[in-house]
Design a protein around this motif. Structure first.
Motif, PDB file in Angstrom:
ATOM      1  N   ALA A  92       0.773  -1.193  -0.029  1.00  0.00           N
ATOM      2  CA  ALA A  92      -0.127   0.012  -0.056  1.00  0.00           C
ATOM      3  C   ALA A  92       0.873   1.240   0.018  1.00  0.00           C
ATOM      4  O   ALA A  92       1.926   1.266   0.775  1.00  0.00           O
ATOM      5  CB  ALA A  92      -0.898   0.005   1.218  1.00  0.00           C
ATOM      6  N   THR A  93       0.643   2.339  -0.892  1.00  0.00           N
ATOM      7  CA  THR A  93       0.973   3.523  -0.587  1.00  0.00           C
ATOM      8  C   THR A  93      -0.025   4.506  -0.995  1.00  0.00           C
ATOM      9  O   THR A  93      -1.120   4.329  -1.424  1.00  0.00           O
ATOM     10  CB  THR A  93       1.791   3.794  -1.887  1.00  0.00           C
ATOM     11  N   MET A  94       0.087   5.523   0.156  1.00  0.00           N
ATOM     12  CA  MET A  94      -1.141   6.503   0.123  1.00  0.00           C
ATOM     13  C   MET A  94      -0.438   7.911  -0.087  1.00  0.00           C
ATOM     14  O   MET A  94       0.644   8.211   0.185  1.00  0.00           O
ATOM     15  CB  MET A  94      -1.481   6.863   1.703  1.00  0.00           C
ATOM     16  N   ILE A  95      -1.253   8.610  -1.052  1.00  0.00           N
ATOM     17  CA  ILE A  95      -0.860   9.973  -1.595  1.00  0.00           C
ATOM     18  C   ILE A  95      -1.815  10.798  -1.573  1.00  0.00           C
ATOM     19  O   ILE A  95      -3.084  10.710  -1.545  1.00  0.00           O
ATOM     20  CB  ILE A  95      -0.529   9.532  -3.389  1.00  0.00           C
ATOM     21  N   ILE A  96      -1.357  11.991  -1.382  1.00  0.00           N
ATOM     22  CA  ILE A  96      -2.386  13.467  -1.257  1.00  0.00           C
ATOM     23  C   ILE A  96      -1.878  14.386  -2.107  1.00  0.00           C
ATOM     24  O   ILE A  96      -0.757  14.786  -2.137  1.00  0.00           O
ATOM     25  CB  ILE A  96      -2.278  13.746   0.221  1.00  0.00           C
ATOM     26  N   VAL A  97      -2.811  14.573  -3.116  1.00  0.00           N
ATOM     27  CA  VAL A  97      -2.575  15.474  -4.208  1.00  0.00           C
ATOM     28  C   VAL A  97      -3.380  16.952  -3.535  1.00  0.00           C
ATOM     29  O   VAL A  97      -4.324  16.954  -3.881  1.00  0.00           O
ATOM     30  CB  VAL A  97      -2.998  15.168  -5.534  1.00  0.00           C
ATOM     31  N   CYS A  98      -2.208  17.759  -3.348  1.00  0.00           N
ATOM     32  CA  CYS A  98      -2.887  19.098  -2.607  1.00  0.00           C
ATOM     33  C   CYS A  98      -2.749  20.209  -4.046  1.00  0.00           C
ATOM     34  O   CYS A  98      -1.943  20.824  -4.267  1.00  0.00           O
ATOM     35  CB  CYS A  98      -1.965  19.562  -1.714  1.00  0.00           C
ATOM     36  N   GLY A  99      -3.958  20.385  -4.662  1.00  0.00           N
ATOM     37  CA  GLY A  99      -4.178  21.162  -5.581  1.00  0.00           C
ATOM     38  C   GLY A  99      -4.522  22.603  -5.251  1.00  0.00           C
ATOM     39  O   GLY A  99      -4.867  22.888  -3.999  1.00  0.00           O
ATOM     40  N   ALA A 100      -4.726  23.323  -6.349  1.00  0.00           N
ATOM     41  CA  ALA A 100      -5.254  24.660  -5.945  1.00  0.00           C
ATOM     42  C   ALA A 100      -6.769  24.719  -5.491  1.00  0.00           C
ATOM     43  O   ALA A 100      -7.261  25.745  -4.705  1.00  0.00           O
ATOM     44  CB  ALA A 100      -5.151  25.742  -7.154  1.00  0.00           C
ATOM     45  N   ALA A 101      -7.531  23.934  -6.218  1.00  0.00           N
ATOM     46  CA  ALA A 101      -8.990  23.782  -5.825  1.00  0.00           C
ATOM     47  C   ALA A 101      -9.616  22.616  -5.374  1.00  0.00           C
ATOM     48  O   ALA A 101     -10.577  22.502  -4.683  1.00  0.00           O
ATOM     49  CB  ALA A 101     -10.006  23.976  -7.305  1.00  0.00           C
ATOM     50  N   THR A 102      -9.022  21.432  -5.594  1.00  0.00           N
ATOM     51  CA  THR A 102      -9.126  20.078  -5.016  1.00  0.00           C
ATOM     52  C   THR A 102      -8.044  19.620  -4.093  1.00  0.00           C
ATOM     53  O   THR A 102      -6.689  19.950  -4.552  1.00  0.00           O
ATOM     54  CB  THR A 102      -9.751  19.068  -5.890  1.00  0.00           C
ATOM     55  N   THR A 103      -8.492  18.665  -3.292  1.00  0.00           N
ATOM     56  CA  THR A 103      -7.337  18.001  -2.619  1.00  0.00           C
ATOM     57  C   THR A 103      -7.805  16.285  -2.884  1.00  0.00           C
ATOM     58  O   THR A 103      -9.147  15.973  -2.597  1.00  0.00           O
ATOM     59  CB  THR A 103      -7.419  17.853  -1.070  1.00  0.00           C
ATOM     60  N   GLN A 104      -7.042  15.662  -3.385  1.00  0.00           N
ATOM     61  CA  GLN A 104      -7.272  14.116  -3.811  1.00  0.00           C
ATOM     62  C   GLN A 104      -6.446  13.103  -2.817  1.00  0.00           C
ATOM     63  O   GLN A 104      -5.143  13.272  -2.792  1.00  0.00           O
ATOM     64  CB  GLN A 104      -7.084  13.972  -5.333  1.00  0.00           C
ATOM     65  N   ILE A 105      -7.068  12.190  -2.472  1.00  0.00           N
ATOM     66  CA  ILE A 105      -6.369  11.341  -1.308  1.00  0.00           C
ATOM     67  C   ILE A 105      -6.596   9.997  -1.958  1.00  0.00           C
ATOM     68  O   ILE A 105      -7.948   9.461  -2.075  1.00  0.00           O
ATOM     69  CB  ILE A 105      -6.952  11.394   0.128  1.00  0.00           C
ATOM     70  N   ALA A 106      -5.613   9.094  -1.877  1.00  0.00           N
ATOM     71  CA  ALA A 106      -5.919   7.856  -2.490  1.00  0.00           C
ATOM     72  C   ALA A 106      -5.003   6.883  -1.717  1.00  0.00           C
ATOM     73  O   ALA A 106      -3.966   7.015  -1.349  1.00  0.00           O
ATOM     74  CB  ALA A 106      -5.878   7.846  -3.854  1.00  0.00           C
ATOM     75  N   VAL A 107      -5.448   5.411  -1.771  1.00  0.00           N
ATOM     76  CA  VAL A 107      -4.261   4.363  -1.467  1.00  0.00           C
ATOM     77  C   VAL A 107      -4.212   3.491  -2.732  1.00  0.00           C
ATOM     78  O   VAL A 107      -5.302   3.166  -3.282  1.00  0.00           O
ATOM     79  CB  VAL A 107      -5.024   3.472  -0.252  1.00  0.00           C
ATOM     80  N   LEU A 108      -2.867   3.183  -3.138  1.00  0.00           N
ATOM     81  CA  LEU A 108      -2.722   2.536  -4.312  1.00  0.00           C
ATOM     82  C   LEU A 108      -1.833   1.192  -3.811  1.00  0.00           C
ATOM     83  O   LEU A 108      -1.287   1.143  -3.054  1.00  0.00           O
ATOM     84  CB  LEU A 108      -1.521   3.504  -5.112  1.00  0.00           C
ATOM     85  N   SER A 109      -2.535   0.050  -4.806  1.00  0.00           N
ATOM     86  CA  SER A 109      -1.774  -0.892  -4.750  1.00  0.00           C
ATOM     87  C   SER A 109      -1.693  -1.825  -6.100  1.00  0.00           C
ATOM     88  O   SER A 109      -2.753  -1.817  -6.818  1.00  0.00           O
ATOM     89  CB  SER A 109      -2.161  -1.831  -3.484  1.00  0.00           C
ATOM     90  N   LEU A 110      -0.694  -2.373  -6.436  1.00  0.00           N
ATOM     91  CA  LEU A 110      -0.660  -2.958  -7.804  1.00  0.00           C
ATOM     92  C   LEU A 110      -1.128  -2.260  -9.037  1.00  0.00           C
ATOM     93  O   LEU A 110      -2.009  -2.871  -9.775  1.00  0.00           O
ATOM     94  CB  LEU A 110      -1.588  -4.498  -7.700  1.00  0.00           C
ATOM     95  N   GLY A 111      -0.416  -1.096  -8.928  1.00  0.00           N
ATOM     96  CA  GLY A 111      -0.824  -0.001  -9.990  1.00  0.00           C
ATOM     97  C   GLY A 111      -2.295   0.374 -10.292  1.00  0.00           C
ATOM     98  O   GLY A 111      -2.554   0.974 -11.369  1.00  0.00           O
ATOM     99  N   ALA A 112      -3.177   0.184  -9.147  1.00  0.00           N
ATOM    100  CA  ALA A 112      -4.238   0.607  -9.305  1.00  0.00           C
ATOM    101  C   ALA A 112      -4.946   1.167  -8.053  1.00  0.00           C
ATOM    102  O   ALA A 112      -4.363   1.288  -6.924  1.00  0.00           O
ATOM    103  CB  ALA A 112      -5.371  -0.647  -9.484  1.00  0.00           C
ATOM    104  N   ILE A 113      -5.897   2.042  -8.128  1.00  0.00           N
ATOM    105  CA  ILE A 113      -6.562   2.819  -6.850  1.00  0.00           C
ATOM    106  C   ILE A 113      -7.272   1.740  -6.252  1.00  0.00           C
ATOM    107  O   ILE A 113      -8.422   1.431  -6.539  1.00  0.00           O
ATOM    108  CB  ILE A 113      -7.388   3.831  -7.259  1.00  0.00           C
ATOM    109  N   VAL A 114      -6.947   1.513  -4.713  1.00  0.00           N
ATOM    110  CA  VAL A 114      -7.743   0.815  -3.987  1.00  0.00           C
ATOM    111  C   VAL A 114      -9.081   1.639  -3.569  1.00  0.00           C
ATOM    112  O   VAL A 114     -10.293   1.254  -3.544  1.00  0.00           O
ATOM    113  CB  VAL A 114      -6.965   0.172  -2.935  1.00  0.00           C
ATOM    114  N   THR A 115      -8.845   2.734  -2.918  1.00  0.00           N
ATOM    115  CA  THR A 115      -9.946   3.463  -2.402  1.00  0.00           C
ATOM    116  C   THR A 115      -9.391   4.909  -2.482  1.00  0.00           C
ATOM    117  O   THR A 115      -8.145   5.298  -2.261  1.00  0.00           O
ATOM    118  CB  THR A 115     -10.248   3.300  -0.951  1.00  0.00           C
ATOM    119  N   ALA A 116     -10.344   5.875  -2.788  1.00  0.00           N
ATOM    120  CA  ALA A 116      -9.843   7.462  -3.165  1.00  0.00           C
ATOM    121  C   ALA A 116     -10.936   8.307  -2.928  1.00  0.00           C
ATOM    122  O   ALA A 116     -12.226   8.057  -2.757  1.00  0.00           O
ATOM    123  CB  ALA A 116      -9.211   7.412  -4.488  1.00  0.00           C
TER     124      ALA A 116
END
Length: 345
Positions: free
Chosen positions: A157-181
C-alpha cells in the motif's frame, strides 16, 4: 479512463491542465511549458491579449473591457475554446510546428479522480485543439504517484495526497491501481479565501488579489505550528474608507483560520483509511503518506497531518510537477508494470 502503458508509449505529448498552472511535456524534449492557467481577453474584439504569467499579473488591474479568465477549475476544463487558445499560445509557434509534423499526433492528459464523462470530454476536446488525433486520459493520482517515485506496481500500500489549488485528492494505491480514493473541494484557494475572510471580518482590511500568497509566506516561519512569529504587519485597503492602511495581525489567529478548511482534509484521510483493507492499513503505518501538489509546500501542513494521523508524512522532492513528470515517464517507457502470469493448471 483505464489506459495501458503500451497506449501511453505511443503518445507524443502530455498535458496537465491544472486550476493553477498548465504544464506540457513533449516526448524527447521534457517539460517545455509551466505557466499559470490564465488568459486575458479583450471583450470588445475577442482578441487574446496575454496568457500565463503576464495574464496573471493583470488580475485586478485591468480596465472594464479586458477580462482575465481562468478556463480550468479544479482540474476540469470549464471553457474549452478559451483553454484551447491558451494552450496554443503557451506552446508557441515553434512547438506547434513540431507537433503538426506528426500526422497521427497522440496526446495524454491528467484528469482528476472520479471525473465525470463531461469533464473527460472537455479535456479531450481541449487537446484536439492543438492537433491531437487521439487523447488518452490518466488519473492524476496514478501519474503523481509515478512522478514522485512511489512503487505503485508493487503489492504494497502507498497513500498519496495531491494538494491542488481547488481540490485535494487522497488515495491508497496497490498493484498499479487505486484501492480507495476521495476527492475534496478544498485546496490552496480555500486557504486563501479563509485568510481574506479573517482579515475582512476581524480587521476590516481588504487585500489586493495577489497579496494573499505573500501573507502566507509571512506566516511561514514555522507554518501552521505555534513556533512562528507572534505578529505580522499586513498592508491593505480599509473596507470603510477605501484608504490604504497597515495593521498588526496576530499570526496565531490567522493560523486558526487556516486550520478550518484543513480539517476537511483530515476527515478525507479518515474516510480513505476506513474504506481500506486492514492489511493495507498496516503497510501505511510503516510507509506513511506522500504529499504532492503546490499546496503541499505550506510549511507545517505535514506536521499537522503527522500529529493527527500518527503516520509518517513525506513531501515529494518536486511536489508541484510530480503529475506531469509521472505522465512523461510513462510516455518515455520508463515504467514497467509487474507482470502477473496466470498459474498453469
Amino acid at each position: 479512463m483505464t489506459v495501458s502503458l503500451e497506449q501511453l508509449r505511443r503518445c507524443h505529448v502530455a498535458v496537465d491542465l491544472g486550476a493553477a498552472r498548465t504544464r506540457v511535456y513533449i516526448k524527447g524534449a521534457g517539460l517545455v511549458v509551466d505557466e499559470p492557467s490564465v488568459a486575458a481577453v479583450n471583450t470588445r474584439t475577442g482578441a487574446l491579449i496575454a496568457v500565463g504569467t503576464f495574464a496573471e499579473q493583470m488580475t485586478g488591474r485591468t480596465p472594464d473591457y479586458i477580462r482575465v479568465a481562468r478556463p480550468v477549475t479544479g482540474g476540469t476544463v470549464v471553457d474549452v475554446e478559451m483553454a484551447q487558445r491558451m494552450l496554443r499560445h503557451l506552446l508557441g509557434e515553434k512547438l506547434r510546428r513540431q507537433l503538426r509534423r506528426k500526422p497521427g499526433l497522440r496526446a495524454a492528459a491528467c484528469t482528476p479522480h472520479d471525473s465525470d464523462p463531461l469533464a473527460q470530454r472537455a479535456a479531450r476536446e481541449t487537446l484536439m485543439g492543438i492537433g491531437a488525433r487521439r487523447v488518452e486520459l490518466v488519473d492524476t493520482l496514478i501519474a503523481a504517484a509515478v512522478g514522485c517515485g512511489l512503487p505503485v506496481e508493487q503489492p504494497t500500500a502507498t497513500m498519496i495526497i495531491v494538494c491542488g489549488a481547488a481540490t485535494t485528492q487522497i488515495a491508497v494505491l496497490s498493484l498499479g491501481a487505486i484501492v480507495t480514493a476521495v476527492r475534496l473541494p478544498v485546496g490552496g484557494d480555500a486557504i486563501d479565501h479563509a485568510v481574506i475572510q479573517h482579515l475582512r471580518l476581524q480587521h476590516a482590511l481588504m487585500l489586493p488579489s495577489q497579496s494573499v500568497r505573500p501573507l502566507q509566506l509571512a506566516l511561514h516561519g514555522n507554518g501552521l505550528s505555534p513556533m512562528g512569529p507572534e505578529s505580522t504587519e499586513i498592508h491593505g485597503r480599509d473596507v470603510a474608507t477605501g484608504l490604504a492602511r497597515s495593521v498588526l495581525v496576530d499570526t496565531a489567529a490567522v493560523r486558526d483560520a487556516i486550520h478550518t478548511p484543513l480539517t476537511a482534509v483530515l476527515d478525507g484521510i479518515g474516510k480513505v483509511l476506513r474504506d481500506c483493507p486492514p492489511d493495507l492499513v498496516a503497510d501505511l503505518a510503516e510507509r506513511g503518506i506522500m504529499m504532492v501538489g503546490g499546496s503541499a509546500l505550506l510549511p507545517g501542513l505535514d506536521e499537522m497531518l503527522r500529529a493527527s494521523t500518527g503516520m509518517p508524512v513525506h513531501i515529494a522532492e518536486r511536489p508541484d510537477v510530480c503529475a506531469i513528470l509521472g505522465l512523461g515517464a510513462m510516455l518515455e517507457g520508463q515504467i514497467h508494470p509487474m507482470v502477473l502470469d496466470p498459474l498453469a493448471e
